[in-house]
Design an enzyme around this catalytic site. Structure first.
Site, PDB file in Angstrom:
ATOM      1  N   ASP A 119      42.545  34.791  32.092  1.00 49.34           N
ATOM      2  CA  ASP A 119      41.279  35.459  32.381  1.00 49.34           C
ATOM      3  C   ASP A 119      40.684  35.866  31.033  1.00 49.34           C
ATOM      4  O   ASP A 119      41.327  35.764  29.987  1.00 49.34           O
ATOM      5  CB  ASP A 119      41.484  36.665  33.314  1.00 49.34           C
ATOM      6  CG  ASP A 119      40.178  37.051  34.014  1.00 49.34           C
ATOM      7  OD1 ASP A 119      39.099  36.652  33.545  1.00 49.34           O
ATOM      8  OD2 ASP A 119      40.227  37.765  35.023  1.00 49.34           O
TER       9      ASP A 119
HETATM   10  C1  NOJ Z   1      36.677  38.054  34.292  1.00 50.33           C
HETATM   11  C2  NOJ Z   1      36.975  37.963  35.752  1.00 50.33           C
HETATM   12  O1  NOJ Z   1      38.119  38.731  36.056  1.00 50.33           O
HETATM   13  C3  NOJ Z   1      37.193  36.557  36.258  1.00 50.33           C
HETATM   14  O2  NOJ Z   1      37.305  36.584  37.633  1.00 50.33           O
HETATM   15  C4  NOJ Z   1      36.090  35.657  35.793  1.00 50.33           C
HETATM   16  O3  NOJ Z   1      36.260  34.363  36.313  1.00 50.33           O
HETATM   17  C5  NOJ Z   1      36.058  35.651  34.282  1.00 50.33           C
HETATM   18  N1  NOJ Z   1      35.803  36.989  33.803  1.00 50.33           N
HETATM   19  C6  NOJ Z   1      35.012  34.709  33.715  1.00 50.33           C
HETATM   20  O4  NOJ Z   1      33.753  35.218  33.905  1.00 50.33           O
END
Ligand code: NOJ
Length: 737
Positions: free
Chosen positions: A274
């Site tokens: 993430d």
């Molecule tokens: C953080 C989020 O937790 C995740 O779900 C997301 O896909 C990513 N950022 C990318 O934006």
């Protein structure tokens, strides 16, 4: 894994061990390319950055494997051209985006999609999202979010399918199929990304990013099944989660990423972190600096780094120092290249920028979005059948969510366009003489000065529709709440219109199940619509008018008070379960002795039960379940339980009921949940109509991870329910010998 798969996998493994596994064409292509790559080029593939045309130079040098957050097709083509035409090995870039519930045509938030209990419709919605997003050049979405969510304080409950592992798995698989289509190389196919692996929804206190404490058994019984189902369905990628479990951050957890995901499940897709979740291992206190975090992440089995820049900066050094084996880098790059080949990016790297816009908002996309919004709305109360308002002519429409085109799209609607949103106000105007007095400007508004105008307007209307709820920003990532009642003066607005004596219909448009007990008391009917997206208003108007009937069911338990969280229907039993005779605060005698309060598991102030159980939702008609029969009373391990029953529409309108099958394993080597959803089916019935239905449940599906951490069915006594929600129906006993 079935026996055949096991045997084939076993043979391949044995062959691999002696170095002569037959290579597929895909593997050969991947290996040929890998053999030509320098270490720096490999590291480039493992690096994902946010941006677009600004990354031209880095792309030309082969320093980036993927980009996120660029949806301008011209910019995407420009950066792609740099990678494909100027980099030494011409490896295309993988373009990603959070396409969570639609791209331009926004569907209900995933929690709303789950409320439809209609996986086929959810698959169709994901297909629409893929068609629209790929038309702009996005070939990889960070969806579905499979996090089991049992605490509505957590803002991200909006993005998942709620509290039940079975529903979660079915919805996840539907999305994977919809996004990826039948042929990955088709330009309209978009790789799915299963997230967040794993346990992110179990954040303590419902506070986003917080720690979790999940036992291995509970991981396997509750949090992992949806991921495994989606891996089995062919999901092409997976994202590690921000959280730590019992002290180990997921991004550095080789037990999860190597032993379970690759080892037990044979996953050959790609694993991405993430956003900076690798770097965040430093803040966790698990890595001493970004370099150490990089070492831990790669060694744990991560392939691609989203935005920590640690991989790009430190891998080369770490390989030289012998802290990361080059073989691990090869393995990661293989997974990345495999995905790029699978998507046909080498043959088809560019997008037809001229026609991107022509692919969005197609009539069939809007129709699917509307149908999803119709099916996702949950009727929670309808006193005296006040709904539908099919004969009413003049209505007052009030409330801050009646005409909030941006907010009704919900969280993660980056590419949704409020100017294309149909609000309840717009759609109700097509059906009624509408008097509109918003009363409040937005959901947190506490200024009640215009309530007098609302009161006056109510006097002129035959009924009042109050649209309340949450602005989009109140749910989703990083937006947790400790109080779950309607924000601002919304409850006061409902109470105010109640005084008019006119029928009051409340429509809640929100990102989570709110605590609405007080509001239910002040209205005749309450329709709950998790942020319903572009066509939400049209759906709500159809439901109010009676052109459609509500059929949604709660995908999460609705609480009476936030203090009850976490609360979910499929919990284990305590040794002192509630028995309905509990003493509440007001009944406690003065100077009561300690034992007079009863000794069961409940709260003195809210009692035990929820406001609405999981699986609950009314229609404009009523249903009756009858003649529930099992094919046998005792089953062997290889048998299939067949439950037959009659479902009758006992009211006077057409309706759709979601019939649900639950089981309980009465005694286990570990304590088992009091109920578990095993099957469901949407059934359409005309007034008076009876359908004879059947659910088939192989006994094998009663398996769970037992005391010895084996996935088995333990013979013994069971119960089964067929009902319209998780709290109704009669228990039917059966046994497994
Ligand atoms: C953080 C989020 O937790 C995740 O779900 C997301 O896909 C990513 N950022 C990318 O934006």
């Amino acid at each position: 894994m079935n026996l055949f798969k096991q045997t084939v996998a076993g043979t391949l493994l044995a062959l691999a061990a002696i170095g002569c596994a037959p290579k597929s064409d895909l593997d050969r292509k991947v290996d040929d390319l890998l053999a030509q790559m320098t270490l720096r080029e490999k590291i480039g593939q493992m690096h994902q950055v946010s941006g677009g045309a600004d990354l031209f130079e880095a792309a030309a040098k082969g320093e980036i494997g993927s980009i996120l957050n660029c949806v301008d097709p011209e910019a995407i083509n420009a950066v792609q051209r740099a990678a494909v035409e100027q980099s030494r090995l011409h490896i295309p870039i993988l373009v990603s985006r959070d396409v969570i519930h639609g791209f331009r045509t926004i569907f209900p938030i995933p929690l709303g999609l789950a409320a439809t209990f209609d996986p086929a419709l959810v698959e169709q919605g994901a297909r629409v999202a893929a068609i629209e997003a790929t038309a702009s050049g996005v070939r990889w979405t960070f969806s579905p979010m499979l996090d089991i969510a049992r605490d509505p304080r957590w803002g991200r409950v909006a993005e998942g399918s709620g509290e039940d592992p079975y529903l979660d798995a079915l919805m996840g698989v539907a999305m994977v199929k919809g996004y990826q289509g039948d042929d990955f190389t088709d330009p309209s196919s978009m790789a799915a990304c299963l997230k967040h692996f794993v346990g992110y929804g179990a954040a303590e206190g419902g506070r986003d990013y917080n720690s979790t404490m999940i036992s291995e058994r509970s991981l396997r019984n509750t949090y992992l099944p949806a991921f495994q189902a989606c891996v089995d369905a062919g999901a092409l990628s997976l994202m590690t989660s921000f959280n730590e479990i019992d002290g180990i951050p997921s991004t550095g957890n080789s037990f999860l990423l190597r032993d379970i995901l690759r080892g037990e499940w044979d996953f050959d897709g790609m694993v991405v972190t993430d956003w900076n979740s690798s770097g965040e291992m430093v803040a966790h206190g698990y890595a001493k600096d970004l370099k150490h975090a990089t070492e831990l992440a790669v060694n744990a089995g991560v392939d691609m780094d989203m935005m920590s820049f640690g991989f790009a900066t430190f891998i080369e050094e770490l390989v030289k120092e012998g802290k990361i084996a080059e073989k691990s880098i090869d393995e990661a790059v293989r997974n990345i290249l495999r995905l790029k080949f699978r998507l046909g990016l080498f043959e088809n790297p560019y997008v037809d920028a001229q026609h991107a816009r022509a692919k969005v908002y197609a009539p069939e996309h809007l129709a699917a979005a509307k149908q999803s919004a119709v099916e996702s709305a949950i009727l929670l109360q309808n006193r005296n059948n006040v709904l539908p308002l099919d004969k009413t002519r003049t209505i007052l429409v009030t409330g801050p969510m009646a005409d909030a085109p941006y907010d009704q799209l919900g969280t993660w609607a980056f590419d949704g366009e409020p100017e294309h949103t149909v609000t309840p106000l717009q759609a109700l105007r097509e059906e009624y003489n509408v008097i509109y007095e918003p009363g409040l400007k937005y959901s947190r508004d506490t200024d009640t000065r215009s309530f007098a105008k609302v009161r006056a307007a109510a006097a002129c209307a035959e009924a009042v529709v109050v649209c309340v709820g949450e602005e989009a920003i109140l749910s989703g990532e990083a937006h947790s709440l400790s109080k779950l009642h309607l924000q601002g003066a919304q409850s006061e607005l409902i109470a105010e219109v109640r005084k008019s004596g006119k029928p009051v219909i409340v429509v809640v448009i929100a990102g989570r199940p709110l605590t609405i007990e007080r509001d239910l008391a002040n209205c005749d009917a309450l329709l709950y619509s998790f942020h319903p997206g572009t066509m939400g208003g049209a759906a709500i108007a159809d439901l109010i008018k009676g052109k459609a009937a509500p059929s949604g069911k709660t995908p999460m338990t609705f609480l009476r008070d936030a203090g009850q969280a976490p609360f979910y229907y499929n919990h284990n039993n305590t040794g002192r379960p509630c028995n309905g005779t509990e003493t509440l605060l007001e009944d406690i005698p003065l100077h009561a002795g300690q034992t007079s309060l009863g000794c069961t598991s409940y709260y003195l102030d809210t009692g035990y039960g929820p406001l609405f159980p999981f699986g609950y939702g009314l229609s404009y008609t009523t249903f009756e379940y009858g003649n529930i029969k099992l094919n046998r009373s005792s089953f062997g391990l290889d048998d299939t339980i067949v439950v037959e029953f009659d479902l009758t529409n006992t009211g006077s309108r057409d309706g759709v009921e979601v019939a649900q099958l639950y089981t309980r394993d009465l005694v286990g080597s570990v304590v088992r949940p009091v109920k578990e959803l095993k099957r469901f089916e949407r059934v359409a019935l005309t007034p008076g109509e009876t359908k004879h239905l059947r659910f088939e449940l192989p006994v094998a599906e009663l398996a769970f991870w037992n005391r010895d951490m084996q996935f088995v069915v333990e013979p013994g006594a069971f119960q089964l329910w067929v009902a319209g929600d998780s709290a109704s129906g009669t228990a039917h006993p059966f046994s497994v010998e």
